[in-house]
Design a protein around this motif. Structure first.
Motif, short mmCIF file in Angstrom:
data_model
loop_
_atom_site.label_atom_id
_atom_site.label_comp_id
_atom_site.label_asym_id
_atom_site.label_seq_id
_atom_site.Cartn_x
_atom_site.Cartn_y
_atom_site.Cartn_z
N LEU A 48 0.98 -0.99 -0.07
CA LEU A 48 0.03 -0.07 0.02
C LEU A 48 0.86 1.46 -0.02
CD1 LEU A 48 -2.98 -0.80 2.42
CD2 LEU A 48 -3.08 0.20 0.09
N VAL A 49 1.84 1.13 0.71
CA VAL A 49 2.83 2.38 0.81
C VAL A 49 3.53 2.72 -0.61
CG1 VAL A 49 4.98 3.22 1.66
CG2 VAL A 49 3.46 2.06 3.36
N LEU A 50 3.78 1.51 -1.27
CA LEU A 50 4.58 1.61 -2.51
C LEU A 50 3.35 2.15 -3.59
CD1 LEU A 50 6.33 -1.66 -2.68
CD2 LEU A 50 7.33 0.65 -1.98
N VAL A 51 2.18 1.62 -3.48
CA VAL A 51 1.15 2.09 -4.52
C VAL A 51 1.04 3.50 -4.42
CG1 VAL A 51 -1.35 1.81 -5.05
CG2 VAL A 51 0.22 -0.24 -4.73
N LYS A 52 0.67 4.08 -2.98
CA LYS A 52 0.44 5.31 -2.95
C LYS A 52 1.45 6.32 -3.06
CE LYS A 52 -3.35 4.24 0.74
NZ LYS A 52 -3.87 4.08 2.11
N LYS A 53 2.75 6.07 -2.67
CA LYS A 53 3.74 6.80 -2.69
C LYS A 53 4.54 7.06 -3.87
CE LYS A 53 4.08 7.61 2.37
NZ LYS A 53 4.99 7.52 3.50
N THR A 54 4.64 5.75 -4.72
CA THR A 54 5.40 5.55 -5.79
C THR A 54 4.89 5.29 -7.22
OG1 THR A 54 6.06 3.01 -5.29
CG2 THR A 54 7.40 4.93 -3.92
N ASN A 55 3.36 5.07 -7.00
CA ASN A 55 2.71 4.69 -8.22
C ASN A 55 2.93 3.33 -8.63
OD1 ASN A 55 0.98 6.98 -8.29
ND2 ASN A 55 2.20 7.95 -9.96
N THR A 56 3.39 2.52 -7.80
CA THR A 56 3.70 1.01 -8.38
C THR A 56 2.42 0.40 -8.22
OG1 THR A 56 5.84 0.95 -6.86
CG2 THR A 56 4.80 -0.94 -7.36
N LEU A 57 2.35 -0.56 -9.28
CA LEU A 57 1.28 -1.29 -9.58
C LEU A 57 1.21 -2.48 -8.18
CD1 LEU A 57 1.03 -1.53 -13.35
CD2 LEU A 57 -0.67 -0.40 -11.77
N PRO A 58 0.07 -2.73 -7.92
CA PRO A 58 0.18 -3.81 -6.93
C PRO A 58 0.35 -5.03 -6.92
CG PRO A 58 -2.10 -2.89 -7.48
CD PRO A 58 -0.96 -2.12 -7.97
N VAL A 59 0.92 -5.82 -6.26
CA VAL A 59 1.35 -7.36 -6.43
C VAL A 59 0.71 -7.97 -5.39
CG1 VAL A 59 3.45 -6.85 -7.53
CG2 VAL A 59 3.41 -7.24 -5.20
N VAL A 60 -0.18 -7.42 -4.34
CA VAL A 60 -0.79 -8.06 -3.52
C VAL A 60 -2.21 -7.63 -3.64
CG1 VAL A 60 -1.50 -8.04 -0.97
CG2 VAL A 60 1.28 -8.03 -1.60
N PRO A 61 -3.48 -8.23 -3.80
CA PRO A 61 -4.74 -8.11 -4.03
C PRO A 61 -5.35 -6.77 -3.13
CG PRO A 61 -4.25 -10.53 -4.47
CD PRO A 61 -3.17 -9.88 -3.64
N GLY A 62 -4.99 -6.97 -2.08
CA GLY A 62 -5.63 -6.11 -1.12
C GLY A 62 -5.00 -4.60 -1.29
N ALA A 63 -3.89 -4.21 -1.84
CA ALA A 63 -3.40 -2.96 -2.09
C ALA A 63 -4.05 -2.57 -3.15
CB ALA A 63 -1.78 -3.28 -2.31
N GLU A 64 -4.78 -3.12 -4.07
CA GLU A 64 -5.43 -2.42 -5.01
C GLU A 64 -6.34 -1.16 -4.68
OE1 GLU A 64 -7.57 -4.81 -7.86
OE2 GLU A 64 -5.85 -6.08 -8.45
N LYS A 65 -6.79 -1.11 -3.41
CA LYS A 65 -7.53 -0.02 -3.04
C LYS A 65 -6.88 1.24 -2.81
CE LYS A 65 -7.04 -1.37 1.83
NZ LYS A 65 -6.61 -2.91 1.57
#
Length: 431
Positions: free
Chosen positions: A349-366
């Protein structure tokens, strides 16, 4: 893919070519268990996250892991992409790898595995790795064993400046190669540089040939060429001819042959400062554009690589990959614990929110909020085929020859036929 036997001669030759003799090799990995007199375990983590905000975010995550594991110290070593590849080639030849190291999987990881240098993570990560996205894990599963854990997944596509498109009277991104060439011509007619390219680093140019090969010959042709060690099929030659047609339009920025990717005057900065209308790059592009230049904000858009009329490939077949981490053989348990920490939903979630990384853990898609990141993810979800970066999918020497030969085509020193002949020659020598 293809012949996976380790060519130590190839590694040593590449090391020498990179100017990384045995005396220049780091004393990382090897027989050390990372222990120290104060009872702390030090794990060395090599990655390529040299741009902001990723560099700072990753350092913060390392500190968080240390706080949760007070007996562990994380030593971070960060290198730019090309320097990292050269150094890792030399370290592989020496038989010593870092405790934790960045990997794209594929043929490069396979050779490191064949050399007995990489830890088998199958059983040690199974309880938590099973919950990660399947497509993100594929590049690190060799045979039926897991040798790497992903932290990112994505694809290469065109990032474009909506304002410059509008200035040139272009109302929508092109969907065909002829339409793309027309787009380039319209931009040039308005004195707009159509494309930013890091010609010095070679791998960004490889993306064009790889995608054109997929669109013209079909995605299976690239695997067949590697398996047969013969890249001279008509469709692959045609890919070079299509790229040559683009090069003849002189679409790139002034001085592109000497331009790097992420430097203040490089490809990402040229794009991020609004001095070019397009760049062909991965999902990380917006972050690097903003770090190297100003960034385009709401003027930035994304579209998939166009279809080639009459080609065997489909626009829904994508080229790309992700980032992952592997461990050296015999790495301490603390390194496995770090991989688990990095693959958690909280970290993702940190990577997705702060670095625009695409999630590799389903729960981080939010955590997805950026419209362009969502666009890339939508393209990936709809993909009907996936091809890993050629300089990672193939054996190191073959991947490097692809990069070198395509760069030579772009600079005008090789023909489309010579590109395929050179790659075939290297592939045969690797047997």
């Amino acid at each position: 893919m293809g012949d996976r036997a380790l060519s130590r001669r190839g590694f040593l030759a590449a090391s020498a070519a990179a100017g990384l003799g045995m005396t220049a090799l780091s004393a990382c990995g090897g027989d050390s268990d990372g222990g120290s007199s104060d009872g702390k375990t030090t794990i060395e983590w090599w990655n390529i996250s040299t741009t902001e905000p990723t560099k700072t975010v990753w350092a913060g995550l390392a500190k968080k892991f240390e706080a949760q594991n007070p007996k562990v110290k994380v030593k971070i070593v960060q290198m730019e992409n090309d320097a990292y590849k050269s150094k890792m080639t030399a370290l592989t030849a020496s038989g010593k790898l870092p405790d934790i190291f960045h990997t794209w999987g594929g043929g490069v990881l396979q050779q490191q595995v064949d050399a007995g240098l990489v830890e088998d993570l199958t059983d040690r990560t199974k309880p938590w790795a099973d919950g990660m996205l399947s497509v993100a894990k594929q590049a690190y599963i060799l045979g039926d064993k897991t040798y790497g854990i992903p932290f990112d997944i994505g694809m290469i596509g065109f990032w474009y400046n909506k304002a410059l498109f509008k200035q040139a009277g272009i109302t929508a991104p092109p969907t065909t190669w002829s339409g793309f060439l027309d787009t380039v011509k319209k931009l040039k007619a308005k004195n707009v540089t159509p494309i930013a390219l890091a010609g010095k680093e070679k791998w960004p140019g490889m993306y064009y040939w790889a995608y054109l090969a997929m669109r013209t010959a079909g995605i299976d042709a690239l695997k067949k060429a590697n398996d047969d060690k013969d890249f001279t099929a008509p469709g692959l030659v045609q890919a070079g001819q299509h790229l040559q047609d683009l090069v003849k339009l002189q679409p790139f920025q002034k001085g592109f042959l000497g331009a790097a990717y992420s430097t203040p005057t490089g490809q990402a900065a040229t794009m991020g400062n609004g001095k070019a209308a397009m760049e062909l790059m991965g999902q990380w592009a917006p972050v690097v554009e903003a770090d190297s230049g100003k960034g385009l904000g709401s003027d930035l858009g994304f579209f998939p690589f166009p279809a080639v009329e009459g080609g065997k490939g489909a626009i829904t077949e994508v080229f790309g990959g992700g980032g992952g981490h592997a461990l050296r053989k015999g790495a301490p348990q603390a390194a496995v614990d770090f991989l688990k920490f990095f693959a958690s939903e909280a970290t993702d979630l940190v990577l997705v929110k702060k670095t625009n990384t695409l999630p590799v853990v389903p729960g981080a898609e939010k955590g997805l909020s950026d419209p362009n990141t969502k666009a890339v993810q939508a393209q990936l979800k709809a993909a009907t085929g996936f091809q890993l970066y050629l300089d990672q999918a193939y054996a190191p020497a073959v991947g490097q020859e692809v990069n070198d030969s395509v760069a030579a085509l772009i600079s005008g020193s090789k023909s489309p036929e010579q590109v395929t002949q050179s790659i075939s020659k290297t592939a045969k020598e690797e047997q």
